[in-house]
Scaffold this motif. Structure first.
Motif, mmCIF file in Angstrom:
data_model
loop_
_atom_site.group_PDB
_atom_site.id
_atom_site.type_symbol
_atom_site.label_atom_id
_atom_site.label_comp_id
_atom_site.label_asym_id
_atom_site.label_seq_id
_atom_site.Cartn_x
_atom_site.Cartn_y
_atom_site.Cartn_z
ATOM 1 N N ASN A 15 5.416 52.992 4.108
ATOM 2 C CA ASN A 15 6.445 53.105 5.146
ATOM 3 C C ASN A 15 7.789 52.550 4.726
ATOM 4 O O ASN A 15 8.817 53.156 4.958
ATOM 5 C CB ASN A 15 5.997 52.372 6.412
ATOM 6 C CG ASN A 15 5.148 53.282 7.268
ATOM 7 O OD1 ASN A 15 5.217 54.503 7.112
ATOM 8 N ND2 ASN A 15 4.361 52.693 8.136
ATOM 9 N N SER A 19 11.096 54.731 4.285
ATOM 10 C CA SER A 19 12.273 54.544 5.133
ATOM 11 C C SER A 19 13.471 54.100 4.302
ATOM 12 O O SER A 19 14.596 54.487 4.577
ATOM 13 C CB SER A 19 11.990 53.549 6.257
ATOM 14 O OG SER A 19 11.912 52.255 5.742
ATOM 15 N N SER A 20 13.243 53.326 3.239
ATOM 16 C CA SER A 20 14.408 52.944 2.443
ATOM 17 C C SER A 20 14.897 54.125 1.627
ATOM 18 O O SER A 20 16.080 54.260 1.367
ATOM 19 C CB SER A 20 14.103 51.738 1.547
ATOM 20 O OG SER A 20 13.277 52.112 0.496
ATOM 21 N N ALA A 22 14.779 57.223 2.745
ATOM 22 C CA ALA A 22 15.518 58.032 3.720
ATOM 23 C C ALA A 22 16.906 57.429 3.939
ATOM 24 O O ALA A 22 17.894 58.144 4.065
ATOM 25 C CB ALA A 22 14.759 58.084 5.045
ATOM 26 N N ARG A 23 16.963 56.091 3.941
ATOM 27 C CA ARG A 23 18.235 55.413 4.164
ATOM 28 C C ARG A 23 19.195 55.670 3.000
ATOM 29 O O ARG A 23 20.373 55.926 3.190
ATOM 30 C CB ARG A 23 17.984 53.926 4.341
ATOM 31 C CG ARG A 23 19.004 53.281 5.252
ATOM 32 C CD ARG A 23 18.618 51.867 5.639
ATOM 33 N NE ARG A 23 18.212 51.070 4.500
ATOM 34 C CZ ARG A 23 17.113 50.336 4.472
ATOM 35 N NH1 ARG A 23 16.304 50.295 5.513
ATOM 36 N NH2 ARG A 23 16.814 49.623 3.409
ATOM 37 N N GLU A 75 22.582 57.839 14.755
ATOM 38 C CA GLU A 75 21.754 57.830 13.563
ATOM 39 C C GLU A 75 22.467 57.318 12.321
ATOM 40 O O GLU A 75 21.834 56.778 11.430
ATOM 41 C CB GLU A 75 21.218 59.235 13.274
ATOM 42 C CG GLU A 75 19.880 59.482 13.915
ATOM 43 C CD GLU A 75 19.407 60.906 13.725
ATOM 44 O OE1 GLU A 75 19.618 61.468 12.637
ATOM 45 O OE2 GLU A 75 18.839 61.447 14.692
#
Ligand code: C2E
Ligand code: CA
Ligand code: CA
Ligand code: CA
Length: 278
Positions: A15, A19-20, A22-23, A75
Motif C-alpha cells: 500500500n 500510494s507513494s 501514485a503521489r 486531489e
C-alpha cells in the motif's frame, strides 16, 4: 526496472509503495501541467440575493489532463502544498485572475475577484512583493482584488500574518476568511487583524435546514460578523430554501450552484453582462 520493483516490495508494504508511487506520478504530471500551461482558472460569481447585484467572483483552479478529464483541486492542491508546487501554481492563478478582472473592468464590469491563497504560499514566497508586482503588471485596481485565506494561515504565526495583512490593507486589497468556523484558531484574531469578509463554510450551509446545530452555528457566525462590522458571504448555496433562510438571518451575499456554477472566463463575462443589464 521490474526486477527493482519486485525487490522493493520486500521492504515496503504494498500500500505504501503504491500510494507513494501514485503521489510521485501525480507530482510529475503537475510539473508537466505547469510547463504545458494546462491549468485554467474558472470563475464563480457571488450575488447579493436581496438586490441581485453582482458582488464579486471567486477564481477556482481547473486542471484538465491529457485525456480531457478534470482533476479536482481537492486531489492535487494538498499535494502541491506538500511539495511546494503550490507556490508557482498559486502565482499563476493570481496573475490570471488579476488579468481577467482587468479585462472585465475594460469591458465596463468592475467586478472584484477573490483568489484562494494557501498557507504555504502566504509564508514561503516574498508574498507581499509578488502581489504588488502582479497588481502593477496587470494594472488592476487593488480594490478589485480579494484574497481568501483560511484560519490556518493565522494560527501559524499571528504576528507575521498580521504584518502581511496590514500591508495588504494599506495597498487596498481585501481579505476574507475562507471556510470560517472549520478552523481551530481563536477568535481574537478577528479583532486584531484587518479582515473584511467572513465566508460561512459550505458544510454548515449544506445541512442548515435539517440540522439545528448547523443552523445555530450559522446564526452565531452572522451575529459575530455583524457585531464586528464584517461582510458575510455564504458559500455552497444550492437551493432557494437555503437562500431564503440565509437572507432572513441577515446574510445577503451568496455563492453556490443555485446562483452560478464555476465557469470559464468568457462564459462568466456573458453571465455578468446579463446580470448587470437585468
Ligand atoms: P473553496 O475555496 O472552499 O471553494 C469552493 C468550492 O466549492 C469549489 O470547489 C467550488 O466549485 C465548490 N462549490 C461552489 N458552489 C458550490 C455548491 O453550491 N455546492 C457544492 N457542493 N460545491 C460548491 P473546487 O473548485 O473543487 O475547489 C475545492 C477547493 O480547492 C477550494 O475550496 C479551495 O480550497 C481549493 N482551491 C481551488 N482553487 C484554488 C486555487 O487557485 N488556489 C488554492 N490554494 N486553492 C484552491
Ligand atoms: Ca475559497
Ligand atoms: Ca470555502
Ligand atoms: Ca476550502
Amino acid at each position: 526496472a521490474k526486477q527493482d520493483g519486485r525487490h522493493r516490495y520486500r521492504f515496503f508494504s504494498h500500500n505504501i509503495e503504491a500510494s507513494s508511487r501514485a503521489r510521485l506520478l501525480l507530482e510529475r504530471r503537475m510539473r508537466d501541467a505547469l510547463e504545458r500551461d494546462a491549468f485554467e482558472v474558472f470563475y464563480q460569481a457571488k450575488f447579493d440575493a436581496r438586490s441581485g447585484i453582482t458582488r464579486g467572483m471567486e477564481a477556482l483552479i481547473r486542471w484538465r489532463d491529457e485525456s480531457g478529464t478534470f482533476i479536482p483541486p481537492a486531489e492535487f492542491i494538498p499535494l502541491a502544498e506538500k511539495n511546494g508546487l503550490i507556490v508557482p501554481i498559486g502565482r499563476y492563478v493570481l496573475l490570471q485572475a488579476c488579468r481577467d478582472a482587468r479585462r472585465l473592468l475594460q469591458r465596463g464590469l468592475p467586478v472584484c475577484v477573490s483568489v484562494n491563497i494557501s498557507a504555504v504560499q502566504f509564508r514561503e514566497e516574498p508574498f507581499l512583493a509578488m502581489v504588488e508586482r502582479i497588481l502593477d503588471e496587470t494594472t488592476l485596481p487593488p480594490a478589485l482584488l480579494e484574497l481568501e485565506i483560511t484560519e490556518g494561515v493565522l494560527a501559524h504565526d499571528i504576528d507575521a500574518a498580521g504584518g502581511i495583512l496590514g500591508a495588504l490593507k494599506a495597498l487596498g486589497v481585501r481579505v476574507s476568511i475562507d471556510d470560517f468556523g472549520t478552523g481551530y484558531s481563536s477568535l481574537t484574531y478577528l479583532k486584531r487583524l484587518p479582515i473584511d469578509v467572513l465566508k460561512i463554510d459550505r458544510s454548515f450551509v449544506r445541512d442548515m435546514l435539517t440540522d439545528s446545530s448547523d443552523a445555530a452555528i450559522i446564526e452565531a457566525i452572522i451575529r459575530l460578523g455583524q457585531a464586528l462590522g464584517l461582510e458575510l458571504v455564504a458559500e455552497g448555496v444550492e437551493t432557494e430554501a437555503q437562500a431564503e433562510k440565509l437572507l432572513a438571518r441577515g446574510c445577503a451575499v451568496m455563492q453556490g450552484y443555485h446562483f452560478c456554477m464555476p465557469m470559464p472566463f468568457e462564459q462568466i463575462c456573458q453571465r455578468l453582462q446579463t446580470a448587470m443589464a437585468g
